[in-house]
Motif scaffolding. Sequence first.
Motif, PDB file in Angstrom:
ATOM      1  N   MET A   1      76.471  70.592  -1.502  1.00 31.16           N
ATOM      2  CA  MET A   1      75.052  70.289  -1.650  1.00 31.16           C
ATOM      3  C   MET A   1      74.215  71.105  -0.669  1.00 31.16           C
ATOM      4  SD  MET A   1      74.801  68.106  -4.079  1.00 31.16           S
ATOM      5  CE  MET A   1      76.033  67.245  -5.054  1.00 31.16           C
ATOM      6  N   ALA A   2      74.707  71.208   0.563  1.00 25.34           N
ATOM      7  CA  ALA A   2      73.980  71.954   1.594  1.00 25.34           C
ATOM      8  C   ALA A   2      73.856  73.424   1.213  1.00 25.34           C
ATOM      9  CB  ALA A   2      74.683  71.801   2.940  1.00 25.34           C
ATOM     10  N   ARG A   3      74.931  73.990   0.660  1.00 26.29           N
ATOM     11  CA  ARG A   3      74.884  75.391   0.234  1.00 26.29           C
ATOM     12  C   ARG A   3      73.875  75.584  -0.899  1.00 26.29           C
ATOM     13  NH1 ARG A   3      80.570  75.051   1.019  1.00 26.29           N
ATOM     14  NH2 ARG A   3      80.872  74.640  -1.216  1.00 26.29           N
ATOM     15  N   PHE A   4      73.796  74.606  -1.799  1.00 27.34           N
ATOM     16  CA  PHE A   4      72.908  74.726  -2.955  1.00 27.34           C
ATOM     17  C   PHE A   4      71.447  74.742  -2.531  1.00 27.34           C
ATOM     18  CE2 PHE A   4      70.659  73.344  -6.770  1.00 27.34           C
ATOM     19  CZ  PHE A   4      71.311  74.053  -7.768  1.00 27.34           C
ATOM     20  N   ILE A   5      71.091  73.963  -1.509  1.00 28.10           N
ATOM     21  CA  ILE A   5      69.682  73.879  -1.092  1.00 28.10           C
ATOM     22  C   ILE A   5      69.358  74.793   0.085  1.00 28.10           C
ATOM     23  CG2 ILE A   5      69.540  71.493  -1.912  1.00 28.10           C
ATOM     24  CD1 ILE A   5      69.542  70.570   0.987  1.00 28.10           C
ATOM     25  N   GLU A   6      70.333  75.561   0.542  1.00 24.23           N
ATOM     26  CA  GLU A   6      70.113  76.427   1.710  1.00 24.23           C
ATOM     27  C   GLU A   6      68.981  77.416   1.445  1.00 24.23           C
ATOM     28  OE1 GLU A   6      72.646  79.389   4.713  1.00 24.23           O
ATOM     29  OE2 GLU A   6      73.595  78.505   2.936  1.00 24.23           O
ATOM     30  N   GLY A   7      68.034  77.510   2.371  1.00 20.20           N
ATOM     31  CA  GLY A   7      66.929  78.443   2.242  1.00 20.20           C
ATOM     32  C   GLY A   7      65.873  78.046   1.237  1.00 20.20           C
TER      33      GLY A   7
ATOM     34  N   LEU B   1      72.476  71.387 -10.804  1.00 21.15           N
ATOM     35  CA  LEU B   1      73.670  70.781 -10.221  1.00 21.15           C
ATOM     36  C   LEU B   1      73.536  69.275 -10.348  1.00 21.15           C
ATOM     37  CD1 LEU B   1      76.323  70.947  -8.641  1.00 21.15           C
ATOM     38  CD2 LEU B   1      74.999  70.990  -6.536  1.00 21.15           C
ATOM     39  N   LEU B   2      74.465  68.659 -11.042  1.00 19.77           N
ATOM     40  CA  LEU B   2      74.481  67.208 -11.225  1.00 19.77           C
ATOM     41  C   LEU B   2      75.795  66.672 -10.683  1.00 19.77           C
ATOM     42  CD1 LEU B   2      73.172  64.625 -12.439  1.00 19.77           C
ATOM     43  CD2 LEU B   2      74.383  65.151 -14.561  1.00 19.77           C
ATOM     44  N   GLN B   3      75.722  65.700  -9.773  1.00 16.70           N
ATOM     45  CA  GLN B   3      76.928  65.188  -9.122  1.00 16.70           C
ATOM     46  C   GLN B   3      76.863  63.678  -8.975  1.00 16.70           C
ATOM     47  OE1 GLN B   3      79.798  67.018  -7.601  1.00 16.70           O
ATOM     48  NE2 GLN B   3      80.468  64.898  -7.866  1.00 16.70           N
ATOM     49  N   ARG B   4      77.858  62.983  -9.524  1.00 13.17           N
ATOM     50  CA  ARG B   4      78.002  61.555  -9.235  1.00 13.17           C
ATOM     51  C   ARG B   4      78.837  61.385  -7.976  1.00 13.17           C
ATOM     52  NH1 ARG B   4      78.286  57.646 -14.592  1.00 13.17           N
ATOM     53  NH2 ARG B   4      76.106  58.036 -15.186  1.00 13.17           N
ATOM     54  N   VAL B   5      78.552  60.297  -7.254  1.00  9.07           N
ATOM     55  CA  VAL B   5      79.146  60.094  -5.934  1.00  9.07           C
ATOM     56  C   VAL B   5      79.647  58.663  -5.808  1.00  9.07           C
ATOM     57  CG1 VAL B   5      78.660  60.071  -3.458  1.00  9.07           C
ATOM     58  CG2 VAL B   5      77.587  61.801  -4.905  1.00  9.07           C
ATOM     59  N   ASN B   6      80.819  58.519  -5.219  1.00  7.59           N
ATOM     60  CA  ASN B   6      81.312  57.186  -4.869  1.00  7.59           C
ATOM     61  C   ASN B   6      80.613  56.762  -3.581  1.00  7.59           C
ATOM     62  OD1 ASN B   6      82.688  54.930  -3.956  1.00  7.59           O
ATOM     63  ND2 ASN B   6      84.708  55.704  -4.537  1.00  7.59           N
ATOM     64  N   PRO B   7      79.733  55.739  -3.637  1.00 10.49           N
ATOM     65  CA  PRO B   7      78.949  55.390  -2.449  1.00 10.49           C
ATOM     66  C   PRO B   7      79.738  54.636  -1.397  1.00 10.49           C
ATOM     67  CG  PRO B   7      78.472  53.851  -4.203  1.00 10.49           C
ATOM     68  CD  PRO B   7      79.401  54.893  -4.795  1.00 10.49           C
ATOM     69  N   GLU B   8      80.912  54.177  -1.753  1.00  7.50           N
ATOM     70  CA  GLU B   8      81.785  53.418  -0.846  1.00  7.50           C
ATOM     71  C   GLU B   8      81.213  52.054  -0.464  1.00  7.50           C
ATOM     72  OE1 GLU B   8      84.352  56.253   1.797  1.00  7.50           O
ATOM     73  OE2 GLU B   8      82.278  56.974   1.926  1.00  7.50           O
TER      74      GLU B   8
END
Length: 268
Positions: A81-87, A43-50
């Motif tokens: 992101m939380a779902r991806f790393i859950e468990g 999973l690769l995600q760019r983010v607007n840091p604001e």
Amino acid sequence: MQLKLKNPVVFLDLETTGIDIVKDRIVEIALLKVHLDGTEEELLQRVNPEIPISSEATRIHGITNEDVAGEPTFKEVAKKMARFIEGCDLAGFNSNRFDIPLLAEEFLRADVDIDMKKRKFIDVQAIFHKMEKRTLAAAYLFYCKKPLIDAHSALADTKATYEVLQAQLDTYKGVEYEDNHGKTSIPIKNDVEKLSEFSAYDRNVDFVGRIVYNDKGVEVFNFGKNKGIPVEKVLEEQPGYFGWIMNSEFPLYTKKVLTQIKLRMMEK
């Protein structure tokens, strides 16, 4: 050596606006999940840091303010992101000191409460520094016998970190490590719990080590005038100290841990 897993492990790497865990923000996050059967998921995600990306950070990772202007904010992708790393347990390069603390801050700002207590954290840099004391590119060349292409690209660094850990398991199989106290043990075992223990720098209660466990397993402050003093003792004898920390620029996770200790005291 294939990594033996009890839980899936997510290798992560963050590119950020700077290096301040409290003030800076994520601009790109790469996650590589290794499942129990050895299959991998990216999973690769760019983010607007604001907030603006510092010129120093851009020189390292090559991501500009214009590159992320149209990207979602972290709050908009936090649940994904939380779902991806859950468990999953977590691993990275310098992740115990930077990536995981900063990621925890972002989750808290996004009002997504991730329980980190049951997870194991493997810091490949800590293992490398204790055994070889170099950088990721050098680690990759040393362990994997080839140069690291596209260094400081989040996905390239993440994949390289996973390869380095696998190679470390082969390199240090049965090798004894001598710590600063002259004690020896077999440090590199193909076990996430043992790798997590070995790659930890300190017995931190929070991520950045403002609160740590002492030799008796008691939470103590690890900075300032109250360094080494039990947290409960300080909160009891200096009631204003709690408010000072909560109103100062400490990491949100540190404040969360301190609040949990205070609530625990009130329940006694």
